[in-house]
Design a protein around this motif. Sequence first.
Motif, short mmCIF file in Angstrom:
data_model
loop_
_atom_site.label_atom_id
_atom_site.label_comp_id
_atom_site.label_asym_id
_atom_site.label_seq_id
_atom_site.Cartn_x
_atom_site.Cartn_y
_atom_site.Cartn_z
N ARG A 114 0.82 2.74 3.30
CA ARG A 114 0.45 2.12 4.58
C ARG A 114 -0.93 1.50 4.54
O ARG A 114 -1.18 0.47 5.17
CB ARG A 114 0.49 3.16 5.70
CG ARG A 114 1.87 3.67 6.04
CD ARG A 114 1.86 4.39 7.39
NE ARG A 114 0.83 5.40 7.50
CZ ARG A 114 0.96 6.65 7.09
NH1 ARG A 114 2.09 7.04 6.53
NH2 ARG A 114 -0.03 7.51 7.23
N THR A 115 -1.86 2.13 3.79
CA THR A 115 -3.22 1.61 3.72
C THR A 115 -3.24 0.21 3.12
O THR A 115 -4.01 -0.66 3.54
CB THR A 115 -4.11 2.55 2.89
OG1 THR A 115 -4.12 3.84 3.51
CG2 THR A 115 -5.53 2.03 2.81
N VAL A 116 -2.39 -0.04 2.14
CA VAL A 116 -2.36 -1.33 1.46
C VAL A 116 -1.49 -2.34 2.21
O VAL A 116 -1.90 -3.46 2.47
CB VAL A 116 -1.86 -1.17 0.01
CG1 VAL A 116 -1.78 -2.53 -0.68
CG2 VAL A 116 -2.79 -0.25 -0.76
N LEU A 117 -0.26 -1.94 2.57
CA LEU A 117 0.68 -2.89 3.15
C LEU A 117 0.68 -2.91 4.67
O LEU A 117 1.31 -3.77 5.28
CB LEU A 117 2.10 -2.61 2.65
CG LEU A 117 2.44 -3.26 1.32
CD1 LEU A 117 1.90 -2.43 0.16
CD2 LEU A 117 3.93 -3.44 1.14
N GLY A 118 -0.04 -1.96 5.30
CA GLY A 118 -0.06 -1.93 6.75
C GLY A 118 1.33 -1.73 7.31
O GLY A 118 2.11 -0.92 6.82
N ASN A 119 1.67 -2.52 8.32
CA ASN A 119 3.01 -2.45 8.92
C ASN A 119 3.74 -3.76 8.70
O ASN A 119 4.37 -4.32 9.59
CB ASN A 119 2.92 -2.13 10.43
CG ASN A 119 4.28 -1.78 11.01
OD1 ASN A 119 5.06 -1.06 10.40
ND2 ASN A 119 4.57 -2.30 12.20
N GLY A 120 3.65 -4.25 7.46
CA GLY A 120 4.31 -5.50 7.12
C GLY A 120 5.82 -5.37 7.12
O GLY A 120 6.38 -4.29 7.33
N MET A 121 6.48 -6.48 6.89
CA MET A 121 7.94 -6.54 6.97
C MET A 121 8.62 -5.53 6.05
O MET A 121 9.70 -5.03 6.35
CB MET A 121 8.39 -7.96 6.61
CG MET A 121 9.87 -8.22 6.79
SD MET A 121 10.24 -9.92 6.42
CE MET A 121 9.59 -10.06 4.75
N LEU A 122 7.97 -5.18 4.95
CA LEU A 122 8.57 -4.25 4.00
C LEU A 122 8.73 -2.86 4.58
O LEU A 122 9.65 -2.13 4.20
CB LEU A 122 7.70 -4.18 2.73
CG LEU A 122 8.28 -3.46 1.51
CD1 LEU A 122 9.54 -4.18 1.03
CD2 LEU A 122 7.25 -3.38 0.40
N ALA A 167 -9.98 -0.30 -2.36
CA ALA A 167 -9.20 -1.47 -2.78
C ALA A 167 -8.68 -2.24 -1.57
O ALA A 167 -8.73 -3.47 -1.53
CB ALA A 167 -8.04 -1.03 -3.67
N ALA A 168 -8.20 -1.50 -0.55
CA ALA A 168 -7.67 -2.16 0.64
C ALA A 168 -8.77 -2.93 1.37
O ALA A 168 -8.51 -3.99 1.95
CB ALA A 168 -7.04 -1.13 1.57
N ALA A 169 -9.99 -2.41 1.35
CA ALA A 169 -11.10 -3.11 1.99
C ALA A 169 -11.36 -4.46 1.31
O ALA A 169 -11.65 -5.46 1.98
CB ALA A 169 -12.36 -2.24 1.96
N VAL A 170 -11.26 -4.48 -0.01
CA VAL A 170 -11.43 -5.74 -0.75
C VAL A 170 -10.31 -6.71 -0.38
O VAL A 170 -10.54 -7.90 -0.12
CB VAL A 170 -11.44 -5.49 -2.26
CG1 VAL A 170 -11.43 -6.81 -3.04
CG2 VAL A 170 -12.66 -4.65 -2.65
#
Length: 455
Positions: free
Chosen positions: A91-99, A213-216
Amino acid sequence: MSTPTDPALDTPPHGPAFTPGPKGLPLVGNLPQFGKDPLAFFELLRSRGDMVRWRFGRNRCVFLADPDRIGELLTETERTFDQPDLGIAFRTVLGNGMLVARGRDWRRKRSLVQPSVRPRQVASYAATMAACAVELADRWSDGQRIDVKREMSTLTQRIAVRTIFGVDTPADTEAMGRAMDVAQLEIGKEFAGLGALLPDWVPTPGRARIRKAAAVIDAEVRRVVARHRDGGEERPDLLSRLLTAVDESGMPLTEEEIRDEAVTLYIGGHETTSTTLVWAWYLLARNPRVREALAEELDRVLGDREPGIEDYARLTYARAVVKETLRLYPAIWLITGIAKEGATIGGRPVEEGTRVWVSQWATHRDPRWFPEPEEFRPERWDAEAGDAIHEYAWFPFGGGPRVCIGTRFAMVESVLLLAVLARRFTLDVDPGEITPLTGLTLQPDRAMTATVRAR
């Protein structure tokens, strides 16, 4: 622990029974076996039966090996099966994207993103794909030593930032690429290890690396979005399409949604293709007959010119090489769903909340569906001469309503890049077995070094 008489899974007796899986441990279930080697564990479950019970920590699970049952899961997702929560790292990387979105939210996002990757749009990106591959080929020379993984990753990163973000500077490519490399590795570690059982609030070194990494990634996406908005002119890239897309009510994507969908598209357009090409070179180096057959087709179809979108349909053997690579080393190696009320598999009720798993790795290597499954044999994809492929025995891009919308993008990209490079060079990959590492995608466990040979 589940037992052979678990009423949640084995009554009433409609359809074939669920087979007991390997005995697990209190509290953690089969997680230690899964975490040690997920691919081997799924093959072990496949050997037990087509519908096998096991435990992921305290979570009741069912593993499916039969294509008919796999098809039930994939086609019933959104109706009787839900997308699972894949954990804080994901979730930290992809958030709530379509995936990872569900229900009405998923349907809205898919309707907004899908027009960006329809065949006509993918065709418009083909020239960029081929041009980036030509730039790489022009830098290679006979006898040069290369890190195949790094070369393919840099190539697909460049294509991704050009086609998705509409930018092309070394800084754009490298910053996002380094952050995504860290993210995909840490997601795999968290998912397969004991971190999967920890509450979200528990700090770990891996979660700290994920957040960094997600912040970048967030900063890079915000910077590129701001550049697009300030520019004002119409652009052909995917991000520009997301910025102007509106749903049925006339509402656009929010800033957070744009970020999540851009990252999701980046992963789909970079990670999966890069991984597929790395494994393709590995397999070609170990199968001279296939390498020669591919070279013959490239010479016959292309001659001394570079490929374009019009050649995609004509490069039938190159497409078969990519499909066979995806069979043996599928970039996405597992799919899960969570049973809703009323869910069934094979005519048998599945208790609400049960997590149902399928693994491309295990099913793609099942000798029932693929004779001599360990053999790299692109000819099996010849519709006239090859073996009949059972539906859902091969599903590297998923299936059903949630099939990957970037399937055509990934296939066209993989075939065109392979065609550009293999027309001019072969890669002699250094001897030695390379083990697949289960991260966000199925990556080689070490650097893959090769010698470039001019054809």
